[in-house]
Design a protein around this motif. Structure first.
Motif, mmCIF file in Angstrom:
data_model
loop_
_atom_site.group_PDB
_atom_site.id
_atom_site.type_symbol
_atom_site.label_atom_id
_atom_site.label_comp_id
_atom_site.label_asym_id
_atom_site.label_seq_id
_atom_site.Cartn_x
_atom_site.Cartn_y
_atom_site.Cartn_z
ATOM 1 N N SER A 15 1.796 43.898 56.647
ATOM 2 C CA SER A 15 1.800 42.438 56.767
ATOM 3 C C SER A 15 0.424 41.892 57.114
ATOM 4 C CB SER A 15 2.801 42.001 57.832
ATOM 5 O OG SER A 15 2.310 42.287 59.130
ATOM 6 N N GLN A 16 -0.424 42.698 57.703
ATOM 7 C CA GLN A 16 -1.773 42.333 58.129
ATOM 8 C C GLN A 16 -1.766 41.162 59.118
ATOM 9 O OE1 GLN A 16 -3.987 41.720 54.525
ATOM 10 N NE2 GLN A 16 -3.985 43.888 54.018
ATOM 11 N N ASN B 234 1.690 46.918 59.640
ATOM 12 C CA ASN B 234 0.358 47.118 59.067
ATOM 13 C C ASN B 234 0.253 46.482 57.683
ATOM 14 O OD1 ASN B 234 -0.855 48.469 61.212
ATOM 15 N ND2 ASN B 234 -0.168 50.478 60.504
ATOM 16 N N ILE C 76 -1.136 41.682 62.449
ATOM 17 C CA ILE C 76 -1.656 42.212 63.709
ATOM 18 C C ILE C 76 -2.798 43.167 63.378
ATOM 19 C CG2 ILE C 76 -1.100 43.505 65.800
ATOM 20 C CD1 ILE C 76 1.820 42.681 65.393
ATOM 21 N N GLU C 77 -4.001 42.815 63.831
ATOM 22 C CA GLU C 77 -5.179 43.633 63.542
ATOM 23 C C GLU C 77 -5.394 44.724 64.588
ATOM 24 O OE1 GLU C 77 -8.561 41.147 62.849
ATOM 25 O OE2 GLU C 77 -7.496 39.977 61.335
ATOM 26 N N ASN C 78 -4.912 44.518 65.787
ATOM 27 C CA ASN C 78 -5.088 45.481 66.873
ATOM 28 C C ASN C 78 -4.065 46.610 66.704
ATOM 29 O OD1 ASN C 78 -5.135 46.876 69.292
ATOM 30 N ND2 ASN C 78 -5.398 45.038 70.536
ATOM 31 N N ASP C 79 -4.556 47.843 66.450
ATOM 32 C CA ASP C 79 -3.670 48.986 66.217
ATOM 33 C C ASP C 79 -2.812 49.316 67.440
ATOM 34 O OD1 ASP C 79 -4.474 49.325 63.615
ATOM 35 O OD2 ASP C 79 -5.996 50.843 64.083
ATOM 36 N N CYS D 258 -0.042 46.790 67.600
ATOM 37 C CA CYS D 258 0.908 47.071 66.513
ATOM 38 C C CYS D 258 1.805 48.259 66.873
ATOM 39 C CB CYS D 258 0.135 47.346 65.226
ATOM 40 S SG CYS D 258 1.158 47.480 63.773
#
Length: 138
Positions: A45-46, A43, A48-51, A54
């Protein structure tokens, strides 16, 4: 009526898994702790936007922790060939063969100082009682 002991792993008020062994429950709890720590890293690192993605990736990495540690762990050092080549060139410049030693150990003779002293004085022992001079006494 039988009594069954169950160990429930719960995260944020949600029941995750039920076990009959405390050791298995503790191991799964540690796995979830590792997954949470990895999810925090992902999170931050930003990347991967899809929780959901992730969370799935962090769980996968936690489950394969040993492989990840091996991949991130210290690697074997490679031999620096330049340094070895430079030493070989120096030996060649000095007309030395890198495989033959400069002196043979078989030809080396070691004498103690006492043996040389006895040979210089004609073979007599300077510490014999007959050769003791009282002027040298303390």
């Amino acid at each position: 009526m039988s009594v069954i002991i169950k160990y429930v792993v719960e995260r944020h008020g949600i029941e995750k898994m039920t076990f009959t062994s405390k050791a298995e429950a503790d191991a799964y709890d540690k796995l979830l702790d590792t997954a949470d720590a990895l999810m925090q890293i992902l999170n931050d690192s930003q990347l991967i936007e899809n929780d959901q993605l992730c969370e799935s990736l962090s769980m996968y990495l936690a489950e394969h922790k040993n492989s990840v540690i091996d991949a991130l762990g210290p690697k074997k050092k490679t031999v620096n060939k330049k340094k070895h080549d430079q030493a070989s060139q120096t030996e060649l410049a000095l007309n030395k063969s890198p495989t033959t030693p400069s002196t043979a150990l078989e030809d080396l003779v070691i004498e103690t100082d006492e043996e040389q002293l006895y040979q210089e004085e004609g073979g007599s022992d300077p510490f014999e009682e007959n050769n003791f001079d009282e002027s040298h006494a303390a």
